[in-house]
Design an enzyme around this catalytic site. Structure first.
Site, PDB file in Angstrom:
ATOM      1  N   VAL A 123       0.845  -1.201   0.000  1.00  0.00           N
ATOM      2  CA  VAL A 123       0.000   0.000   0.000  1.00  0.00           C
ATOM      3  C   VAL A 123       0.878   1.247   0.000  1.00  0.00           C
ATOM      4  O   VAL A 123       1.895   1.306   0.701  1.00  0.00           O
ATOM      5  CB  VAL A 123      -0.891   0.019   1.270  1.00  0.00           C
ATOM      6  CG1 VAL A 123      -1.616   1.342   1.407  1.00  0.00           C
ATOM      7  CG2 VAL A 123      -1.905  -1.112   1.216  1.00  0.00           C
ATOM      8  N   CYS A 124       0.475   2.254  -0.794  1.00  0.00           N
ATOM      9  CA  CYS A 124       1.145   3.563  -0.742  1.00  0.00           C
ATOM     10  C   CYS A 124       0.064   4.633  -0.833  1.00  0.00           C
ATOM     11  O   CYS A 124      -1.126   4.336  -0.745  1.00  0.00           O
ATOM     12  CB  CYS A 124       2.160   3.699  -1.871  1.00  0.00           C
ATOM     13  SG  CYS A 124       1.397   3.790  -3.509  1.00  0.00           S
ATOM     14  N   ALA A 125       0.460   5.880  -1.037  1.00  0.00           N
ATOM     15  CA  ALA A 125      -0.517   6.976  -1.026  1.00  0.00           C
ATOM     16  C   ALA A 125      -1.440   6.934  -2.245  1.00  0.00           C
ATOM     17  O   ALA A 125      -2.651   7.042  -2.117  1.00  0.00           O
ATOM     18  CB  ALA A 125       0.190   8.321  -0.943  1.00  0.00           C
TER      19      ALA A 125
END
Length: 377
Positions: A72-74
């Site tokens: 997961v990232c932004a």
């Protein structure tokens, strides 16, 4: 090995179904500490993606071989990059499509109540802890505290074959942008808000209504003023069975009255609400709040966030036998926690005195919900 995309909906279904998985969050440490995907069956690792640009070797031994790994990232890009690198090392990896931005915007409907007169949906916005509602009766529907994702409500109304005729906001929200005004414009519904909240666009003041009635719904505007964290917060009591409590009463706490800089003054109003107005309401009434703090601990067996008023009174010591002085002191101390991010801008947009593009609205809303005073857990 392959890399697979997972939607926010798919990840939410994994959490609701209590499916264990490993979440590898590659955002900055401060962003991860502030706000993340939460669930009791999730294991976590947080390593910022820029530490992995030269390769993922340093983290390989910290990743499981027997669990689904979700990166997961932004906004998606960095997690795809890291997922590709892990796949090259022979791991089966998933990433969140659209990143935490998509997680922040995902909401889904659950039926919370049904009888011969009404059917009630709760819309759970998992990434923000925000809750909104639809009350269907006959050929009409009422929306309570709508988010800006108004198509979701229109789709459910179409499925139910009803027209959205009434929209109410319990207060000027501080942590998310309301869809009330836009939804009213698109559907021709009447939009109700407290005049004392200072909105500058056209709406129907709740001060003019003790009750709102349509089809087989009787919505009582609870005593005009039940402060949560704005002076014009109201609660809505529907058919003497359901209390839409806005940000006044949560399953695990009370609304925080400090966002106007008047913690002690408004805490006295909150005391009056809890010990005088709400004290008159029966224990078996179902409380449906505008927010929640912890999905795992507040979701009930039926899959929605809510509880009977009797149970909430029992769980919340602050609602039992406190003097006004003790109550105000407790609330004032609890309310000194961090305020919702960007709350002044969000309130200005909800008041109609500031405009924002869709992208600006996304940016303003990203982050945790911080609208509760205290939690029992």
């Amino acid at each position: 090995m392959a890399v697979h995309a997972l939607t926010a909906q798919q990840i939410n279904e994994m959490i609701v179904n209590k499916e264990p998985f490993f979440l590898f969050d590659v955002r900055n440490e401060s962003d991860f500490a502030d706000w993340k995907i939460e669930g009791e069956h999730i294991e976590y690792l947080n390593v910022p993606y820029f530490e992995l640009i030269d390769g993922v070797e340093p983290v390989l031994e910290r990743l499981p071989k027997d669990k689904k790994i979700v990166v997961v990232c932004a906004k998606e890009g960095s997690s795809m990059m890291v997922a590709d690198m892990l796949a090259e090392k022979g791991l089966e990896v998933f990433y969140l499509k659209g990143g935490m931005k998509a997680w922040s915007e995902y909401l889904y409907p659950v039926v919370v109540y049904q009888d011969n007169d009404i059917k009630v949906y709760q819309f759970i916005r998992v990434g923000k802890g925000c809750l909104s509602y639809m009350v269907v009766s006959g050929k009409e529907a009422l929306i309570v505290d709508p988010s800006r994702f108004i198509d979701v409500y229109k789709e459910v109304a179409q499925k139910e074959n009803v027209a959205i005729t009434h929209i109410v906001d319990s207060h000027l929200h501080a942590d998310h942008i309301s869809g009330g005004y836009e939804l009213a414009k698109q559907t021709g519904a009447t939009y109700y808000l407290m005049k004392s909240e200072g909105a500058v666009f056209e709406f129907e003041p709740l001060e003019n209504h003790d009750r709102i009635e349509f089809e087989k719904v009787s919505l009582e505007v609870l005593a005009i003023k039940t402060p949560g964290h704005t002076p014009g917060s109201v609660s809505f009591f529907v058919n003497n069975k359901l209390l839409f409590s806005g940000d006044t009463i949560f399953v695990s706490g009370l609304g925080r009255p400090d966002l106007g800089g008047k913690a002690r003054e408004w805490a006295k109003d909150l005391y009056d609400t809890v010990y005088n107005k709400v004290a008159q309401i029966a224990d078996d009434v179902i409380v449906l709040p505008a927010h929640y703090a912890n999905f795992d601990q507040e979701v009930n067996e039926q899959g929605y966030i809510g509880n009977t008023l009797g149970n909430i009174r029992q769980m919340n010591e602050i609602m039992q036998g406190k003097t006004e002085e003790e109550f105000v002191e407790h609330v004032a101390q609890s309310a000194s926690s961090e305020t919702p991010p960007n709350f002044e801008d969000i309130i200005a947009i909800n008041r109609g005195v500031k405009d924002a593009t869709q992208e600006q609205q996304q940016e303003l809303e990203i982050g945790p919900n911080r609208c509760a005073v205290h939690h029992t857990h």
